[in-house]
Design a protein around this motif. Structure first.
Motif, short mmCIF file in Angstrom:
data_model
loop_
_atom_site.label_atom_id
_atom_site.label_comp_id
_atom_site.label_asym_id
_atom_site.label_seq_id
_atom_site.Cartn_x
_atom_site.Cartn_y
_atom_site.Cartn_z
N ALA B 303 0.93 -0.95 -0.12
CA ALA B 303 0.11 -0.02 -0.02
C ALA B 303 0.66 1.44 -0.10
O ALA B 303 0.49 2.16 -0.66
N LEU B 304 1.92 1.14 0.91
CA LEU B 304 2.94 2.38 0.96
C LEU B 304 3.63 2.53 -0.47
O LEU B 304 3.64 3.64 -0.92
N ASP B 305 4.04 1.67 -1.13
CA ASP B 305 4.69 1.70 -2.28
C ASP B 305 3.80 2.18 -3.44
O ASP B 305 4.19 3.27 -4.00
N VAL B 306 2.70 1.77 -3.43
CA VAL B 306 1.72 1.95 -4.70
C VAL B 306 1.34 3.47 -4.46
O VAL B 306 1.29 3.95 -5.41
N ARG B 307 1.00 3.81 -3.19
CA ARG B 307 0.45 5.20 -2.72
C ARG B 307 1.32 6.19 -3.26
O ARG B 307 1.13 7.25 -4.04
N LEU B 308 3.05 5.95 -2.93
CA LEU B 308 4.05 6.87 -3.09
C LEU B 308 3.96 6.96 -4.66
O LEU B 308 4.12 8.21 -4.99
N ALA B 309 4.22 5.88 -5.33
CA ALA B 309 4.13 5.96 -6.73
C ALA B 309 3.10 6.61 -7.35
O ALA B 309 3.44 7.77 -8.17
N HIS B 310 1.90 6.26 -6.84
CA HIS B 310 0.94 7.12 -7.74
C HIS B 310 0.68 8.86 -7.41
O HIS B 310 0.54 9.49 -8.19
N GLY B 311 1.48 8.89 -6.15
CA GLY B 311 1.37 10.31 -5.81
C GLY B 311 2.32 11.27 -6.66
O GLY B 311 2.37 12.65 -6.67
N VAL B 312 3.48 10.51 -7.07
CA VAL B 312 4.36 11.11 -7.86
C VAL B 312 4.21 10.91 -9.41
O VAL B 312 5.20 10.86 -10.26
N ARG B 313 3.08 10.20 -9.55
CA ARG B 313 2.76 9.81 -11.15
C ARG B 313 3.73 8.96 -11.69
O ARG B 313 4.11 9.12 -12.90
N LYS B 314 3.90 7.86 -10.99
CA LYS B 314 4.92 6.86 -11.57
C LYS B 314 4.30 5.60 -11.52
O LYS B 314 3.26 5.56 -10.56
N THR B 315 4.59 4.41 -11.76
CA THR B 315 3.98 3.22 -11.73
C THR B 315 5.07 2.45 -10.97
O THR B 315 6.29 2.46 -11.20
N MET B 316 4.56 1.72 -10.07
CA MET B 316 5.23 0.80 -8.99
C MET B 316 5.44 -0.50 -9.72
O MET B 316 4.67 -1.32 -10.14
N VAL B 317 6.86 -0.97 -9.90
CA VAL B 317 7.31 -2.27 -10.68
C VAL B 317 8.07 -2.79 -9.73
O VAL B 317 9.02 -2.29 -9.09
N TYR B 318 7.89 -4.14 -9.39
CA TYR B 318 8.84 -5.14 -8.54
C TYR B 318 9.46 -6.15 -9.45
O TYR B 318 9.06 -6.55 -10.44
N ALA B 319 10.79 -6.09 -9.35
CA ALA B 319 11.63 -7.31 -9.89
C ALA B 319 12.17 -8.38 -8.87
O ALA B 319 12.56 -7.77 -7.98
N PHE B 320 11.71 -9.43 -9.25
CA PHE B 320 12.23 -10.65 -8.37
C PHE B 320 13.28 -11.37 -8.74
O PHE B 320 12.90 -11.97 -10.07
N VAL B 321 14.41 -11.37 -8.25
CA VAL B 321 15.48 -11.89 -8.89
C VAL B 321 15.83 -13.52 -8.38
O VAL B 321 16.11 -13.53 -7.21
N GLY B 322 15.76 -14.36 -9.34
CA GLY B 322 16.22 -15.60 -9.01
C GLY B 322 17.62 -15.65 -8.76
O GLY B 322 18.69 -14.85 -8.33
N GLY B 327 26.08 -11.48 -10.51
CA GLY B 327 25.13 -10.32 -10.87
C GLY B 327 24.74 -10.15 -12.32
O GLY B 327 24.08 -9.41 -12.86
N ARG B 328 25.04 -11.76 -12.94
CA ARG B 328 24.52 -11.47 -14.48
C ARG B 328 23.82 -12.85 -14.62
O ARG B 328 23.83 -13.80 -13.99
N ASP B 329 22.82 -12.83 -15.75
CA ASP B 329 22.12 -13.84 -16.30
C ASP B 329 21.14 -14.57 -15.07
O ASP B 329 20.75 -15.65 -15.26
N ALA B 330 20.57 -13.42 -14.48
CA ALA B 330 19.70 -14.07 -13.53
C ALA B 330 18.26 -14.03 -13.98
O ALA B 330 17.92 -13.32 -15.03
N ASP B 331 17.43 -15.05 -13.55
CA ASP B 331 16.18 -15.08 -14.14
C ASP B 331 15.31 -13.84 -13.03
O ASP B 331 15.52 -13.85 -12.01
N ILE B 332 14.65 -12.82 -13.78
CA ILE B 332 13.88 -11.83 -13.16
C ILE B 332 12.31 -12.03 -13.40
O ILE B 332 12.08 -12.19 -14.73
N ASP B 333 11.79 -12.16 -12.52
CA ASP B 333 10.01 -11.92 -12.88
C ASP B 333 9.85 -10.35 -12.53
O ASP B 333 10.29 -9.82 -11.34
N TRP B 334 8.97 -10.09 -13.41
CA TRP B 334 8.61 -8.56 -13.11
C TRP B 334 7.09 -8.31 -12.98
O TRP B 334 6.22 -9.21 -13.41
N LEU B 335 6.80 -7.64 -12.02
CA LEU B 335 5.39 -7.17 -11.76
C LEU B 335 4.95 -5.83 -11.60
O LEU B 335 5.79 -4.83 -10.84
N VAL B 336 4.02 -5.53 -11.82
CA VAL B 336 3.53 -4.19 -11.62
C VAL B 336 2.26 -4.11 -10.88
O VAL B 336 1.25 -4.96 -10.95
#
Lengths: 342, 342
Positions: B303-322, B327-336
């Motif tokens: 709630a905190l992240d999404v509210r802040l992002a909305h307040g500054v007119r940006k979209t909140m995106v999460y990256a989950f790193v396997g 530091g290279r060639d990792a599997d990354i799942d993205w979520l908005v």
């Protein structure tokens, strides 16, 4: 003009004293008419071209050496560029040097005056900040791209005039809340406990577990199996956090402040200091986040909280809760953190 | 009208079928011309006064029983009051029932149509939400005072047109960043790597450790002791988090997206999808927060992240790193995750 570095202190001659100390507040005069500069001051003078070298080192070499912290340099330089004179918080330079890195004088004042505008603690974004070090100082956080965020920290006054006492009533404990099926109107409408299940038909009022635990503890609310059943339910769904939040809730209510959930703001509570009735409800003034005593902040989390609070025109307040006996009589330290533009 | 409760399903007669299913989308018709209602539907009909009782229970008794989850009831009731028909995600009621609690039909449509507006997952604010369960559904979070926050979750497109290649240069590793004392102008001005030490005099550019590690890895940046020295420094100041952030940084850059620090927004990065030059820089579009694969959210943090992002007119995106190799060639799942007003 050249200077020398001895035991971590930079030394420059009579001319430097006149030019740097007397006219611009750099350094500290010493007995023989020379001045001592902190390495960060010397780095800034090198950077500006006002000093030619320190023991043969130019700006690049001095910044690359272990003598000057780069984050200190960025903050020093930023405050100078904003028109402030400032001194490193060395015991031979300023009074009450402990607990901060720089003492900043009001614009137009300098180290020869007694006034202090800010006592600044410098941290890199990656450092954690123990809550106990905050409350008196301003925090300058240098992020990984060397942008600086300033935060004012202080001890807030925690008192208000919101109504807290209402006629007795009874409620039913559901899984995660308590419902009062036939409460006195004052419960919600004057004291702002709970929420009507249906805004159109405010007969039944649901209470959060922390509201219900407080009202049951103070004898206002009767619940089957007693007040302890509510507290136990709170602990079972929230763990020890429930006791900390209840301790803060209780203290706020007893100080005349009405806390409501801060969930939509990512906080524990939003608070109202002067509720007379829900009909004439103003905006909540503060967001409150509850932590254990001994909490250390990630600088990034602090930036997030304070930015969000600022964006919704509220003030961010932290409550640090010491040992709690049954959710009551805990020692609570309060801290307010706000954006600061020096 | 009365109904009966058998094995967790409420059963009502022919008249109910006409009145509730045919005209208002409640329940499921069964062979003998009667309907089956989920307990949450029956609770809502009791609450509205459209049903008199279920096995002798009124609204209060049914809500107080274990048959109906109160958070499900609040969400069901809220969506009905917003003018939607919806069904519990039971396999005999909807297709692809797995992974959500309610299927909501577009306004004016109902269970007899094939269209779906939202697939809703209901959680109480105190539950943690495994990241793996998000991406397809909308989340309805019921806070402790029964207010509901809705969030849309989806898989974002991660690609842009920002420039990434610049002429080679060299840099000096300081404690917490790298300084390029004489970089090609394109480094900062076109590709938006680093920050000038002095905006007035953009000769020297400082790079964050993650920027420097990427540029050193790709051969653009020469640093004494090599690329590994930068990565090692990153790990020593930030631990494993540095590898996760570097993996995300690298992927974003290779997809034509320029990441800069998101510190002031409490995020890992803010990102620019179409940089041609810093002079014509628009606003960053997204905030990116990096987590380990397997992360579970506290609903409040979301709630905190999404509210802040909305307040500054940006979209909140999460990256989950396997699992990350250097530091290279990792599997990354993205979520908005975005605010949703149904």
């Amino acid at each position: 003009m050249d200077a020398t570095l001895v035991d971590g202190v930079v030394r420059a001659g009579h001319q430097a004293r006149e030019r740097f100390y007397d006219s611009s507040g750099y350094g500290r005069p010493v007995d023989d008419g020379e001045i001592e500069l902190a390495p960060v001051e010397a780095a800034y003078l090198l950077y500006r071209g006002d000093l030619a070298s320190v023991d043969g080192m130019g700006f690049q070499s001095l910044l690359g050496s272990a003598v000057v912290s780069e984050v200190d340099f960025f903050v020093y330089s930023d405050l100078r560029s904003r028109g402030f004179y400032l001194s490193p918080a060395w015991p031979d330079r300023v009074e009450n040097a402990a607990g901060c890195d720089f003492v900043v004088y009001p614009r137009g004042k300098g180290p020869w005056d007694d006034d202090v505008a800010y006592r600044i603690t410098v941290v890199s974004e990656r450092e954690t900040v123990p809550a106990g070090t905050l409350g008196e100082c301003a925090l300058a956080v240098v992020d990984e791209e060397s942008e600086i965020s300033y935060f004012r920290t202080a001890r807030p006054d925690v008192s208000g005039t919101s109504q807290t006492t209402v006629p007795d009533t009874s409620g039913e404990l559901l899984a995660d809340r308590v419902v009062c099926w036939d409460p006195p109107a004052a419960l919600y409408e004057q004291a702002f406990y709970g929420q009507p299940i249906d805004e159109q038909d405010p007969d039944a009022v649901q209470l959060s577990l922390v509201e219900a635990a407080y009202l049951a503890d103070t004898g206002t609310l009767r619940v089957e199996d007693g007040a302890d059943a509510v507290t136990e339910r709170g602990r079972s769904v929230e763990g020890e956090r429930f006791d900390r939040r209840l301790a803060v809730y209780e203290t706020l209510r007893e100080q005349g402040i009405a806390p409501k959930t801060g969930f939509k703001f990512g906080a524990d509570f939003r608070t109202y200091a002067a509720i007379e009735s829900v009909e004439n409800l103003g905006h909540s003034e503060r967001l409150v986040r509850v932590f254990d005593a001994g909490h250390a902040f990630e600088a990034r989390d602090l930036a997030l909280d304070v930015r969000l609070a600022h964006g919704v025109r509220k003030t961010m307040v932290y409550a640090f809760v010491g040992a709690v006996a049954d959710g009551r009589d805990a020692d609570i330290d309060w801290l307010v953190v706000e954006r600061l533009t020096p």
